[in-house]
Scaffold this motif. Structure first.
Motif, PDB file in Angstrom:
ATOM      1  N   GLU A 128       0.853  -1.193   0.000  1.00  0.00           N
ATOM      2  CA  GLU A 128       0.000   0.000   0.000  1.00  0.00           C
ATOM      3  C   GLU A 128       0.884   1.235   0.000  1.00  0.00           C
ATOM      4  O   GLU A 128       1.951   1.239   0.606  1.00  0.00           O
ATOM      5  N   LYS A 129       0.408   2.283  -0.682  1.00  0.00           N
ATOM      6  CA  LYS A 129       1.196   3.505  -0.733  1.00  0.00           C
ATOM      7  C   LYS A 129       0.323   4.664  -1.160  1.00  0.00           C
ATOM      8  O   LYS A 129      -0.649   4.497  -1.873  1.00  0.00           O
ATOM      9  N   ARG A 130       0.717   5.832  -0.719  1.00  0.00           N
ATOM     10  CA  ARG A 130       0.112   7.085  -1.152  1.00  0.00           C
ATOM     11  C   ARG A 130       1.063   7.702  -2.167  1.00  0.00           C
ATOM     12  O   ARG A 130       2.269   7.698  -1.965  1.00  0.00           O
ATOM     13  N   THR A 182      -1.336  15.305 -14.016  1.00  0.00           N
ATOM     14  CA  THR A 182      -0.654  14.206 -14.714  1.00  0.00           C
ATOM     15  C   THR A 182      -0.649  12.958 -13.849  1.00  0.00           C
ATOM     16  O   THR A 182      -0.894  11.853 -14.335  1.00  0.00           O
ATOM     17  N   MET A 183      -0.402  13.132 -12.557  1.00  0.00           N
ATOM     18  CA  MET A 183      -0.423  11.987 -11.642  1.00  0.00           C
ATOM     19  C   MET A 183      -1.827  11.386 -11.604  1.00  0.00           C
ATOM     20  O   MET A 183      -1.975  10.155 -11.639  1.00  0.00           O
ATOM     21  N   SER A 184      -2.838  12.214 -11.558  1.00  0.00           N
ATOM     22  CA  SER A 184      -4.221  11.735 -11.557  1.00  0.00           C
ATOM     23  C   SER A 184      -4.515  10.934 -12.825  1.00  0.00           C
ATOM     24  O   SER A 184      -5.216   9.909 -12.769  1.00  0.00           O
ATOM     25  N   HIS A 185      -3.991  11.385 -13.942  1.00  0.00           N
ATOM     26  CA  HIS A 185      -4.184  10.678 -15.210  1.00  0.00           C
ATOM     27  C   HIS A 185      -3.551   9.284 -15.153  1.00  0.00           C
ATOM     28  O   HIS A 185      -4.171   8.294 -15.558  1.00  0.00           O
ATOM     29  N   VAL A 212      -8.079   1.496  -4.758  1.00  0.00           N
ATOM     30  CA  VAL A 212      -7.892   2.724  -3.983  1.00  0.00           C
ATOM     31  C   VAL A 212      -8.858   2.725  -2.814  1.00  0.00           C
ATOM     32  O   VAL A 212      -9.994   2.271  -2.931  1.00  0.00           O
ATOM     33  N   ARG A 213      -8.362   3.184  -1.679  1.00  0.00           N
ATOM     34  CA  ARG A 213      -9.245   3.403  -0.532  1.00  0.00           C
ATOM     35  C   ARG A 213      -8.915   4.770   0.042  1.00  0.00           C
ATOM     36  O   ARG A 213      -7.795   5.259  -0.093  1.00  0.00           O
ATOM     37  N   LYS A 214      -9.908   5.381   0.636  1.00  0.00           N
ATOM     38  CA  LYS A 214      -9.730   6.728   1.168  1.00  0.00           C
ATOM     39  C   LYS A 214      -9.574   6.674   2.678  1.00  0.00           C
ATOM     40  O   LYS A 214     -10.269   5.919   3.361  1.00  0.00           O
ATOM     41  N   THR A 266      -8.896  12.634   3.459  1.00  0.00           N
ATOM     42  CA  THR A 266      -8.669  13.196   2.121  1.00  0.00           C
ATOM     43  C   THR A 266      -7.519  12.500   1.393  1.00  0.00           C
ATOM     44  O   THR A 266      -7.187  12.860   0.276  1.00  0.00           O
ATOM     45  N   THR A 267      -6.933  11.501   2.030  1.00  0.00           N
ATOM     46  CA  THR A 267      -5.801  10.779   1.448  1.00  0.00           C
ATOM     47  C   THR A 267      -6.282   9.542   0.698  1.00  0.00           C
ATOM     48  O   THR A 267      -7.176   8.845   1.165  1.00  0.00           O
ATOM     49  N   HIS A 268      -5.678   9.281  -0.441  1.00  0.00           N
ATOM     50  CA  HIS A 268      -5.960   8.080  -1.219  1.00  0.00           C
ATOM     51  C   HIS A 268      -4.805   7.108  -1.034  1.00  0.00           C
ATOM     52  O   HIS A 268      -3.654   7.463  -1.281  1.00  0.00           O
TER      53      HIS A 268
END
Length: 98
Positions: free
Chosen positions: A36-38, A50-53, A66-68, A71-73
């Motif tokens: 797991e990582k953010r 770009t990261m979101s893409h 993905v889990r929230k 506000t962190t994914h």
């Protein structure tokens, strides 16, 4: 994409296209190691959009979950899909060996 135990060539094409970018491949390999990582744009010195893409394409290929947490994914590898990819090739090899 179909149910995981029914991967097709087009499903694999989507998966391999998602992994064809060096940043997306690095994200995926990092998650294989860390579980797991953010991630943020600063992780790769790229913009947030770009990261979101990159994350979006990995999610569309069902390679990551993905889990929230607030506000962190938090991202992780879809281990079931990774197993199914292996099974796909094992089945293909068994049918060509016959």
């Amino acid at each position: 994409m179909k149910k995981l135990n029914e991967l097709s060539k087009s499903d694999l094409l989507l998966i391999f296209q998602a992994l064809s970018d060096p940043i997306r491949l690095d994200i995926f390999l990092c998650l294989l190691k860390k579980k797991e990582k953010r991630f943020s744009g600063t992780t790769y010195n790229i913009s947030k959009s770009t990261m979101s893409h990159h994350i979006k394409l990995l999610k569309e290929a069902q390679l990551i979950n993905v889990r929230k947490e607030g506000t962190t994914h938090i991202y992780s590898v879809n281990e079931e899909l990774v197993r199914e990819i292996g099974y796909f090739f094992i089945k293909k090899q068994a049918t060509t060996d016959s």
